[in-house]
Design a protein around this motif. Structure first.
Motif, PDB file in Angstrom:
ATOM      1  N   GLN A   1      59.734 -29.599  37.456  1.00 38.95           N
ATOM      2  CA  GLN A   1      60.479 -29.221  38.665  1.00 38.95           C
ATOM      3  C   GLN A   1      59.471 -28.985  39.787  1.00 38.95           C
ATOM      4  OE1 GLN A   1      63.896 -28.261  39.499  1.00 38.95           O
ATOM      5  NE2 GLN A   1      62.983 -27.938  41.509  1.00 38.95           N
TER       6      GLN A   1
ATOM      7  N   ILE B   1      58.107 -27.259  43.201  1.00 42.10           N
ATOM      8  CA  ILE B   1      58.284 -25.949  43.835  1.00 42.10           C
ATOM      9  C   ILE B   1      57.840 -26.095  45.281  1.00 42.10           C
ATOM     10  CG2 ILE B   1      57.643 -23.510  43.842  1.00 42.10           C
ATOM     11  CD1 ILE B   1      56.902 -23.823  40.861  1.00 42.10           C
TER      12      ILE B   1
ATOM     13  N   ASP C   1      63.912 -23.892  45.139  1.00 44.01           N
ATOM     14  CA  ASP C   1      63.207 -24.371  43.950  1.00 44.01           C
ATOM     15  C   ASP C   1      62.818 -23.210  43.032  1.00 44.01           C
ATOM     16  OD1 ASP C   1      63.426 -27.038  44.681  1.00 44.01           O
ATOM     17  OD2 ASP C   1      61.471 -27.058  45.699  1.00 44.01           O
TER      18      ASP C   1
ATOM     19  N   VAL D   1      63.735 -22.951  39.162  1.00 45.85           N
ATOM     20  CA  VAL D   1      62.762 -22.663  38.098  1.00 45.85           C
ATOM     21  C   VAL D   1      63.319 -21.577  37.184  1.00 45.85           C
ATOM     22  CG1 VAL D   1      60.477 -21.670  37.607  1.00 45.85           C
ATOM     23  CG2 VAL D   1      60.727 -23.438  39.363  1.00 45.85           C
TER      24      VAL D   1
ATOM     25  N   ALA E   1      58.161 -16.084  35.065  1.00 49.56           N
ATOM     26  CA  ALA E   1      58.271 -17.402  35.706  1.00 49.56           C
ATOM     27  C   ALA E   1      58.653 -17.268  37.177  1.00 49.56           C
ATOM     28  CB  ALA E   1      59.285 -18.266  34.969  1.00 49.56           C
TER      29      ALA E   1
ATOM     30  N   ALA F   1      56.315 -18.692  40.003  1.00 47.39           N
ATOM     31  CA  ALA F   1      56.863 -19.733  40.886  1.00 47.39           C
ATOM     32  C   ALA F   1      56.739 -19.305  42.348  1.00 47.39           C
ATOM     33  CB  ALA F   1      58.322 -20.017  40.538  1.00 47.39           C
TER      34      ALA F   1
ATOM     35  N   SER G   1      54.205 -27.498  41.361  1.00 42.81           N
ATOM     36  CA  SER G   1      55.193 -27.908  40.378  1.00 42.81           C
ATOM     37  C   SER G   1      55.144 -26.979  39.175  1.00 42.81           C
ATOM     38  CB  SER G   1      54.934 -29.342  39.919  1.00 42.81           C
ATOM     39  OG  SER G   1      53.698 -29.408  39.229  1.00 42.81           O
ATOM     40  N   VAL G   2      56.214 -27.050  38.389  1.00 42.33           N
ATOM     41  CA  VAL G   2      56.279 -26.330  37.124  1.00 42.33           C
ATOM     42  C   VAL G   2      56.664 -27.334  36.050  1.00 42.33           C
ATOM     43  CG1 VAL G   2      58.694 -25.631  37.406  1.00 42.33           C
ATOM     44  CG2 VAL G   2      57.202 -24.311  35.917  1.00 42.33           C
TER      45      VAL G   2
ATOM     46  N   ILE H   1      54.993 -22.862  29.783  1.00 39.82           N
ATOM     47  CA  ILE H   1      55.252 -23.199  31.181  1.00 39.82           C
ATOM     48  C   ILE H   1      53.919 -23.317  31.909  1.00 39.82           C
ATOM     49  CG2 ILE H   1      56.505 -22.568  33.270  1.00 39.82           C
ATOM     50  CD1 ILE H   1      58.096 -20.565  31.541  1.00 39.82           C
TER      51      ILE H   1
ATOM     52  N   PHE I   1      52.372 -23.752  35.718  1.00 37.72           N
ATOM     53  CA  PHE I   1      52.557 -23.729  37.171  1.00 37.72           C
ATOM     54  C   PHE I   1      51.288 -24.305  37.777  1.00 37.72           C
ATOM     55  CE2 PHE I   1      55.060 -20.384  35.366  1.00 37.72           C
ATOM     56  CZ  PHE I   1      56.250 -20.438  36.066  1.00 37.72           C
TER      57      PHE I   1
END
Length: 136
Positions: free
Chosen positions: A10, A12, A17, A21, A46, A50, A61-62, A77, A79
């Motif tokens: 995804q 960010i 966004d 997330v 998260a 984010a 992005s993540v 995850i 980042f």
């Protein structure tokens, strides 16, 4: 149902966004059968990370991956941003240190909410933070 190795990415680049997330991480944590408490911890971490990616990294992005170490399932995850990097990582990881705008957790708070925490940062290159939460 999320299976080990399944990867979702995804971007960010906006406040919306950051919300996405949170939703993505919550769904992955439910699919990995994390407890409600661990789901909440992971989503909170998260959300903070984010927001940091957006505010301090200028967006990025993540990547959320379902993982399995043979004994238990979890969520990893990553980042990543190409922002200015963190000039003083020791200071940034200090409890209570904040430059404002987030949940007030900071990196040290996010680190306490997950089982594994790794940060790779270089001034002028950006930052990548990898966190993992395992089922109990």
């Amino acid at each position: 149902m999320t299976v080990a190795g399944e990867v979702q990415t995804q971007p960010i680049s906006s406040d919306e966004d950051v919300v996405r997330v949170r939703q993505l991480v919550r769904a992955a944590a439910v699919a990995a059968k994390l407890s409600l408490v661990d789901q909440t911890k992971l989503v909170t971490a998260a959300s903070e990370l984010a927001r940091n990616t957006l505010v301090y990294g200028g967006g990025g992005s993540v990547t959320v991956t379902a993982v399995d170490n043979g004994r238990r399932r979890g969520i990893q995850i990553v980042f990543a941003d190409e922002g200015p990097g963190i000039a003083d990582l020791d200071l940034a990881m200090t409890d209570g240190y904040t430059t404002g705008g987030g949940l007030g957790l900071g990196l040290s708070g996010a680190r306490r909410l997950v089982d594994e925490f790794d940060i790779d940062t270089e001034v002028g290159r950006g930052t990548a933070i990898t966190v993992t939460k395992w089922s109990r």
